[in-house]
Every structure is written in structure tokens, then in C-alpha cells.
Design an enzyme around this catalytic site. Sequence first.
Site, PDB file in Angstrom:
ATOM      1  N   CYS A 150       0.827  -1.196   0.000  1.00 25.00           N
ATOM      2  CA  CYS A 150       0.000   0.000   0.000  1.00 25.00           C
ATOM      3  C   CYS A 150       0.861   1.244   0.000  1.00 25.00           C
ATOM      4  O   CYS A 150       2.084   1.186  -0.061  1.00 25.00           O
ATOM      5  CB  CYS A 150      -0.902   0.011   1.240  1.00 25.00           C
ATOM      6  SG  CYS A 150      -1.875  -1.498   1.439  1.00 25.00           S
ATOM      7  N   ILE A 183      -4.301  -7.721  -0.630  1.00 22.19           N
ATOM      8  CA  ILE A 183      -3.558  -8.985  -0.715  1.00 22.19           C
ATOM      9  C   ILE A 183      -4.143 -10.016   0.254  1.00 22.19           C
ATOM     10  O   ILE A 183      -4.380 -11.157  -0.101  1.00 22.19           O
ATOM     11  CB  ILE A 183      -2.066  -8.771  -0.393  1.00 22.19           C
ATOM     12  CG1 ILE A 183      -1.454  -7.709  -1.319  1.00 22.19           C
ATOM     13  CG2 ILE A 183      -1.297 -10.079  -0.483  1.00 22.19           C
ATOM     14  CD1 ILE A 183      -1.372  -8.082  -2.767  1.00 22.19           C
TER      15      ILE A 183
END
Length: 640
Positions: free
Chosen positions: A2, A54
Site C-alpha cells: 500500500c 492482498i
Amino acid sequence: MCGIAGIFHIKESAAVVDRALLTAMNNTQFHRGPDEGGIHIEPGVGLAHRRLSIIDISTGQQPLFNDDGSVAIVFNGEIYNFQDLRQELITKGYHFKTHSDTETIVYAWIEWGEECVKHLRGMFAFAIWDRNRQQLFIARDRLGIKPLFFATLATGEFMFASELKVLLAHPHLKRDIYLPAIEDYFTFGYIPEPNTIFKDVFKLSPGHTLTLTRGVSEPVIKPYWDVPFTQHPDLIKENTEAQLIEQLRKAIDIRMVSEVPLGAFLSGGVDSSAVVAMMAGLQQDPVNTCSIAFNEADFNESEFAKEVAQQYHTNHWEKTVEVDDFELLDKLALLYDEPYADSSAMPTYRVCELAKQRVTVVLSGDGGDEVFAGYRRYRWHMNEERVRSKLPLGFRKPVFGLLGELYPKADWAPRIFRAKTTFQSLARTSVEAYLHSVSILNDQQRSDLFSDRLKRDLQGYHSIEVFKRHAANCQTDDPLSLIQYLDMKTYLVGDILTKVDRASMAHSLEVRVPFLDHKLIEWSMNVPPSQKLHGQEGKYILKKALEPHLSNNILYRDKMGFAVPVAKWFRGPLKERLKQSVLSEQMLDSGYFNADYLRQLVTQHQSGLRDHSAALWTLSMFEAFLRQVLSADSAVSQVA
């Protein structure tokens, strides 16, 4: 994986954070997390996040809070032991709303405070706002796999982000160049932690935390981990090779947890091949592998990647890239935000672009050379070190120093025949000699390159200070371990991990690096240096351990690297562009350079008299930074 960002008013608890500005800053790192974005603002604090989903795709949104909303986190990375930590925290009475590793960090903070980082196994950069304590706590992983930039403004705002471009989007951030960073850049090819090219912006060093308490003007920065050299060789006296495979397999296994497609980079070198071999033994389905091939034999090692792919029956795909793939030149400057001179960033960008077409997460072999002493320069340094250890510096400095001045330069010859370079190294201390061997431009070249004004303004600063600072913290007298340590603190984080992070995140791809598992590194420190560099064989113990898994053709061939033909480009298709770049008005008027020496570098290289390709590439990327990143137009476009 991120992107994170935030603004914290140090003194004014009631200060208003500009939502539009924080949103604009966060949007500059959209590529790091295209799946979702989140903003949280309360008096005096603003947190922002871009998410690449994820793990726990359905409920892992950020900023994420504890039960009563008093603690909030924005997090970039992966915590590989989060399931074990979660169970431990549940037994202590904590209640989880999600199945994400992010929430585990929140309750680890509440339970252990600043010590929470010592419980985390993974790659991370995160910021926690604790309203009850009125504290902002920021941490970066032990090896610096994930980046973290910060700055304090004259307005009393502290801000942080995953990329420098995010901070540059703030209109009050000064863009004054930090002059010692220019010296460092032309020495290393990157700007080592904790500095950046800008005077008022810093990187949080690997293995460090930063704590800001409301009302206290200065952040408290502390180390929490360092490469350990308290060796216990008896722990691995027997079955060392089997233990190594067990440690590596464990580091890889915990990095294979993913709710999205997963694969591996496969160059055909020892480290990436080792990762693929271990992955193949840990999953039933074929491993997804990808590699870049070059259309020129001297730079192409795809046949070795194919050999490993065939051995382990992987789902392998490759893309052939033209070696004249220089359309990325300008894009790289915007990608890295500050001067960055590793030309292998170009094929790295392409292999990330290729991987993202099939998977969202890849494992790579980065770090194997630093941990197990695989670089050729380690061998050269240790050969020279044997001479240094027998002759005192008082003898070596005048004798070899004179020989180094008199001996003709032969940068066209193989390293073994470059006696001038060897003499110059022998005239130095071990740390000075290693800096000399890794420098893009050596001391004399930098002196010739820099203008009188810059040299005066540097006030005697020299890049050796970077190595001396780290060497002072290194808890070993072993010369090989020392230069491995120096590389882990500088080259690994400033060059290799920076290259991979920006190139992968440009394609919203997560890269995991099992060789940099801190447990594996701590184990490896018990391996005697002679088992890492054995005679003239680097990574000896790793290669011996891998013999049952990979052919000698993979393990013992000459190291090739991930290079591009810069010298050829600058004499051919980029000949005119090089002149326009290095001899541009912006470079000549910057006040940093000796114009005559710039012309000399270009002329000597393009005539074939000397190979100045490394220096010229470094200058080209500096010019691209001045033109694209430092310009006002670029700043406006980044905010937009």
C-alpha cells in the site's frame, strides 16, 4: 502492499487538517494502492491510505481502528507471523473484527507499546495515532524493504508518506537542495538514509521507530534492531547446509500466504533460482515464474531461467526487451523522485510490468548477495585486505599512493588488471578502500566535476562519513562481515530495495524478499565468514546447500547481473540526447558543476578514449531530476 500518508499538528490539538490537501497528496501514490483509498481526519491529525488488497480483501480497509476508535493505523507491508501474534493477543483478551495483519499491529501496540515492532516478522512501514497518549508512532522494518519519508514544516505540521512525491505535493514544503546529498549521490549513485536530496525531508532509517508526542517539538527516533554479530558457531557446527535450506524454506513458506495470484521472478541466477526451487517444494500447483530476455547475447541470461523453469515445471513466461529500451529515461526520474542512478531500474521496471499481467504478488531473490557474500567486489576487497593486514598504513599510504598516481588508468581492462585502482585502494584504510571500490565517481573525479562554489559550500564534507558512521555501529572486527554490514546499511536499502519498491509499486505489484527475513539473517551471522566467501567462491555455503536442488550450470557460472549497455547507447542512439542532457542550460547554470569537465566527460566517452558511461548516466539522471521533479510545472502536475 500500500501507500500511507499523514499530517500531524505537533502543538495545536485543535488545528484543522485540510482534507482536500491530504486527499491530493494521497492521490499522488494511487499506483501503490489502486484497489481502495481511505482518509481519517480528526482535530490535529489526518491519516491517509491507498490499498493494494492482498490479505483479508473484504475487511482489511484502512485507516483501521481498535474497538473504541482511540487508536488508528495506516500500514504498508506484510506481517508474516500475524496469525501467531493474533492467537497470542486473543489469549490476552483482545477481540478482532477482521482477519488482517493490520489489526494485529494495532493490538500489539496497545499491549507492548514501542516494543511491538520486536514482535513483528515482515516488511512494513506504518503509523499509529494513539489519541489517549496523544502520540504518533511510526516504524520501518529492520532492513528497509518498505520506504518511509517525513518532514516537519515551519507551520508546525509533521507529515509522512511512502514516497517523496507525496510530501512534494504539499505547498509549504521547501525544495532547498541538501548539498551533502549531491556529494553522496555522485559517490553512491543514490542518497543514503536518513537523508534525501531535500534539506528538510528525511527517510526513517531501517530498524528505527519515530515517536511524536503532542506538545513536544522534536521527534524521538530510536533503533530497535541491528544486524547481530554475537556469533554462536556451535549452533550450526553440524548439518549447516541442511539448516540453511530449512531456514530459507521457512522464510519462503511464510511469504506464500496470499488471497491473490502469486509467483516469482526468475533470472536464472542463484538467488532467484533458489527461491523458485523452494517454492516448488512447498506448493502442489506449478509455480508462476517470469523473466526478461534481452535481444543481445551479452546481456541475456534467459536460457538459465528456462533451465530452472523446465526443471521445476513452472508456468513460465518471458518477454524479450530491446536493449535499446531507453524510452523509460524520463519516467525513471519521476518514479524515484530524487536522483537515482542504477540503470538496472529499466529492466526491473519491465519485469515488474510483465509480472503484473499474471500475478499480484511475487517473491524475489534480492538480498542473497549481501547476506551470503556474493558480490565480486567482496572477493577483490578481501584480496586487497590480505595485503593491508600485513603492511602498516604509514607504509602503504605513501608508497601505494604514489604508485596510484603514477600508474596509467586502464578502465578498459578487466578489474584484475587495473593496477591503478588496486594501488589506490591499498593506500587507504579498509573502510576508505571499500568506499573507493563502490564509488561511481572517485574522489578525484568528484573534485574535478564539482564547481568551486559547491566545493566551498560543502565545507569539507565527504561521503566517507556515511561509511564511518555505520562502521562505528558494526559489532565485528571481521573485514568481510564489515563490508557486508556496510552494504546492508547503504547499497541494499538505498539502491536495491529502492529500485524494486518503486518499480513494482508503479505497477501495483507486491514483491516479497525471503533472503531478507530477519530470522534468516540472524541465523546466517553464525556462519563463519570463510563459509560465505570460500577462497574465490562467493555464496559458498548457499551454493553447497543448493547442490541437490539446482545444477552446477546455475550455481557456479559467472555472475551476470541485470545490466543494460549504457556505454554503447551513449556512443550510438543516445549520443545527441546525452549532450543535450549533460550539457543542458539547467546543468551548466545550476552552479554545481565544472562546465569544462562535463564537456570533457562527454567528448572522451563519445570518442572512445575513455569509458565514462557510469558517470554520464549518473549525470543524466541528475539532469532529469532537475528538469522534471524540481520544476514548478512538475510540482503542479503531481498535486493534480
